[in-house]
Enzyme design. Structure first.
Site, PDB file in Angstrom:
ATOM      1  N   HIS A   1      45.788  56.060  38.102  1.00 19.57           N
ATOM      2  CA  HIS A   1      46.623  55.356  37.140  1.00 19.57           C
ATOM      3  C   HIS A   1      48.103  55.662  37.382  1.00 19.57           C
ATOM      4  CE1 HIS A   1      43.148  54.500  34.265  1.00 19.57           C
ATOM      5  NE2 HIS A   1      42.622  55.277  35.206  1.00 19.57           N
TER       6      HIS A   1
ATOM      7  N   ALA B   1      46.324  63.204  52.518  1.00 17.30           N
ATOM      8  CA  ALA B   1      46.500  62.383  53.719  1.00 17.30           C
ATOM      9  C   ALA B   1      47.244  61.093  53.381  1.00 17.30           C
ATOM     10  CB  ALA B   1      45.145  62.057  54.330  1.00 17.30           C
TER      11      ALA B   1
ATOM     12  N   ASP C   1      49.592  51.824  30.235  1.00 19.08           N
ATOM     13  CA  ASP C   1      48.189  51.853  30.611  1.00 19.08           C
ATOM     14  C   ASP C   1      47.338  51.580  29.373  1.00 19.08           C
ATOM     15  OD1 ASP C   1      45.487  53.143  31.218  1.00 19.08           O
ATOM     16  OD2 ASP C   1      46.516  53.476  33.126  1.00 19.08           O
TER      17      ASP C   1
ATOM     18  N   HIS D   1      34.749  55.480  48.043  1.00 17.79           N
ATOM     19  CA  HIS D   1      34.159  55.488  46.704  1.00 17.79           C
ATOM     20  C   HIS D   1      34.473  54.212  45.937  1.00 17.79           C
ATOM     21  CE1 HIS D   1      38.303  56.468  46.249  1.00 17.79           C
ATOM     22  NE2 HIS D   1      38.237  56.600  44.943  1.00 17.79           N
TER      23      HIS D   1
END
Length: 463
Positions: A18, A339, A123, A356
């Protein structure tokens, strides 16, 4: 366009996915010469700035961070052997937003009298923090949804009794393929989510990190039905940068990019499971063996899930099978640090992504034209995986969601990698993914559908 009389307050939720999306959105809005004020705790603002890729938030002169003191809160380590993959260890940090309501209200009270219009972009999970917006006639609140319109609509559609679609509608057929809600989110967190429906009483519109290139139908459904509190919907994604130029960082490039430079086009599968997945020792063993046995080049980002406070204490170092890294040679690279995912996905050598299917990762993969081997873990991920595999047809499933309680074996992982990286079906997916990526990247150019959506939103809030 005069924008000096408009101020934007951005209020992200504390989870990494988020934080990342709303910081990227802040960059897009600030490019219209709008002053952006990001509201968060000191800890989570620091986290967002540290991990952003593709640009430097400290160089954006129109973006201002309001960093309120982080209250003391429990920050337990993740449990890799938990019965489900939902990051329940983060729940104490998920209660932090309640502490921001008072400082947010004070900031709003300071800003509102000094500007013609205050725009609050928050949000969905921060609705209770910003509800004081109703006290100001010159303030408007817009809700940010952090998943695809397909996924957002699927939840709301089910909750409203599945309205507006006919049984023979292709969209209906696609939606019937989404996994059951059971097992993706614990009941106590669902109750917390329901409390944020208060935003429907002061919702001026909805913003989505998605793109009309592939999600227009479901944006239209959301607008038609007004299921999310408003008929006004803007598909303003991708929020992440679409042009990656790591050549500017020669001498400072990440080791993974230097390694990719030596590999053939589309020869490497990138493996990463986001910031909320904690794999057990058995899962690590099977994944390591599957990667090795596939005989395909890979980059594997092997990090444990985030704690609520990523700066607090030690992080579990996952043990690999004995001799695994020594045997790899040039076949693979194991990365145990943060990364540069965008740059990795944008690299010509990257031909697949085992993921995922968190929405940040999914959107970045779509943007960069990389097909996905989908291995969802929790929350919106199973439905994002359905979008990728069943609707866009730019990915394969590593395992069925209904079998999520079973250990994914090395042979299943090996088969999935070979299918994605070295089969006619995988090649076809790579071509579809590349075309979709080209179309999505073009959408942000002048005249493109994303560019027009952002222009439309800016015109709306500066009217």
């Amino acid at each position: 366009m005069e924008t000096k009389e408009v101020v934007v307050l951005v209020v992200p939720f504390v989870a990494q996915g988020h934080l990342n999306q709303l910081l990227h959105l802040s960059r897009l809005l600030s490019s219209y010469n709008l002053p952006i004020h990001i509201v968060g705790t000191t800890t989570h603002n620091r986290q967002a700035k540290l991990r952003i890729h593709g640009w430097d938030p400290t160089s954006a002169i129109n973006i201002h961070f309001h960093e309120f003191e982080t209250p003391n809160f429990e920050s337990p380590t993740p449990d890799p052997n938990a019965s489900d993959k939902f990051p329940s260890h983060l729940l104490p940090s998920f209660h932090l937003p309640s502490t921001l309501r008072e400082p947010f209200a004070k900031l709003l009270a300071d800003i509102a009298p000094t500007t013609r219009r205050v725009i609050i972009v928050h949000d969905y999970l921060m609705s209770t923090v910003v509800q004081d917006v109703v006290s100001y006639e010159n303030a408007e609140a817009y809700v940010f949804h952090c998943a695809s319109a397909f996924t957002t609509f699927s939840y709301l559609w089910e909750g409203k009794g599945k309205p507006c679609l006919d049984d023979d509608d292709e969209s209906y057929k696609q939606l019937t393929k989404v996994p059951a809600f059971e097992g993706s989110i614990p009941a106590d967190f669902i109750e917390s989510m329901m409390s944020h429906q208060v935003c429907n009483t002061f919702n001026s519109g909805n913003l989505h990190d998605t793109c009309n290139v592939f999600d227009r139908q479901f944006i239209d459904y959301l607008a038609k039905e007004g299921l999310s509190g408003s008929t006004k919907q803007w598909a303003m994604g991708p929020f992440n940068p679409v042009a990656i130029s790591d050549k500017e960082n020669l001498g400072k490039r990440h080791i993974s990019l230097e390694w990719l430079d030596k590999q053939a086009k589309d020869s490497v599968i990138y493996v990463a499971f986001g910031t909320t997945t904690s794999l057990s020792d058995d899962e690590i063993r099977e994944l390591a063996n599957g990667l090795e046995n596939s005989q395909h080049k890979f980059i594997w980002v092997l990090r444990d899930a985030d704690k609520g406070d990523i700066f607090d204490g030690e992080v579990r170092r996952v043990e690999l099978p004995k001799g695994f890294e020594e045997r790899l040679g040039e076949q693979g690279l194991v990365v145990r640090e943060w990364a540069p995912q965008l740059e990795i996905l944008a690299h010509p050598a990257t031909g697949g992504f085992m993921s995922h299917c968190g929405w940040n990762s999914s959107m970045e993969s779509i943007t960069m034209g990389v097909p996905i081997a989908a291995w969802p873990m929790h929350s919106d991920q199973p439905r994002n995986a359905t979008l990728v595999t069943e609707v866009l047809k730019t990915g394969i499933s590593v395992r069925d969601w209904e079998r999520r309680g079973e250990l994914v074996t090395s042979s299943t992982i090996e088969t999935s990698i070979r299918k994605l990286m070295a089969s006619d079906e995988g090649d076809a997916m790579r071509k579809r993914a590349a075309k979709l990526g080209d179309d999505v990247r073009r959408s942000v150019e002048k005249g493109g559908v994303t560019h027009m959506e952002i222009d439309s939103f800016i015109s709306h809030i500066t009217r």
